[in-house]
Design a protein around this motif. Structure first.
Motif, PDB file in Angstrom:
ATOM      1  N   LYS A  86      -5.992  -4.972  -2.873  1.00 25.04           N
ATOM      2  CA  LYS A  86      -4.838  -5.639  -2.280  1.00 25.04           C
ATOM      3  C   LYS A  86      -4.672  -7.033  -2.886  1.00 25.04           C
ATOM      4  N   LEU A 145      -8.259   0.840  -2.205  1.00 27.77           N
ATOM      5  CA  LEU A 145      -7.879   2.252  -2.232  1.00 27.77           C
ATOM      6  C   LEU A 145      -8.553   2.945  -3.408  1.00 27.77           C
ATOM      7  N   LYS A 179       0.818  -1.214   0.000  1.00 32.30           N
ATOM      8  CA  LYS A 179       0.000   0.000   0.000  1.00 32.30           C
ATOM      9  C   LYS A 179       0.854   1.267   0.000  1.00 32.30           C
ATOM     10  N   THR A 204       2.651   1.886  -3.295  1.00 25.87           N
ATOM     11  CA  THR A 204       1.694   2.248  -4.338  1.00 25.87           C
ATOM     12  C   THR A 204       1.248   3.701  -4.180  1.00 25.87           C
ATOM     13  N   ASP A 245      -9.294   5.127   1.782  1.00 23.88           N
ATOM     14  CA  ASP A 245      -8.478   3.972   2.147  1.00 23.88           C
ATOM     15  C   ASP A 245      -9.346   3.035   2.981  1.00 23.88           C
ATOM     16  N   ASP A 278      -7.950  -2.870   2.337  1.00 18.48           N
ATOM     17  CA  ASP A 278      -7.621  -3.705   1.183  1.00 18.48           C
ATOM     18  C   ASP A 278      -8.077  -3.076  -0.133  1.00 18.48           C
TER      19      ASP A 278
END
Length: 116
Positions: free
Chosen positions: A49, A36, A14, A17, A31, A34
């Motif tokens: 994720k 975004l 995360k 990224t 957010d 898992d």
């Protein structure tokens, strides 16, 4: 009626990224652990994720159209030391687009293009 297409891309890490896409001008708007959601002006990219994903085997790719000044955008990418894809240097293509490509931390190919 379809009014918008939003890509959903995998992320392995995360923080990496979010850092990578913030350098490209995207901001985090949600957010959910898992999942975004990032935004660049009126555009969104969603991420899910996928910790076991192998970036070396990624077939994920998106094309991002640049309205103007792809040269300036490309220079900004280089100034930030973001690695350009080895086969994706900025060049004018036979189909009338000036393009370059990057690979994000999870192996997604990002191609940026501006009509010439």
């Amino acid at each position: 009626m379809i009014s918008l297409i939003i890509p959903k891309l995998p992320f392995i890490n995360k923080e990496k990224t979010l850092e990578y896409y913030s350098k490209l001008g995207f901001e985090l708007v949600a957010d959910h652990g898992d999942y975004l959601i990032t935004k660049y002006q009126d555009l969104e990219i969603h991420f899910f994720k996928f910790e076991t994903f192998d970036p070396e085997k990624s077939d994920f790719m998106i094309y991002l159209r640049i309205d103007n000044d792809i040269d300036g955008f490309y220079q900004n990418i280089q100034d930030q030391k973001i690695e350009i894809h080895p086969n994706g240097k900025l060049e004018t293509k036979p189909w009338g687009m000036k393009e370059f490509s990057l690979i994000d931390p999870s192996g997604t190919l990002l191609t940026f293009g501006e009509k010439v």
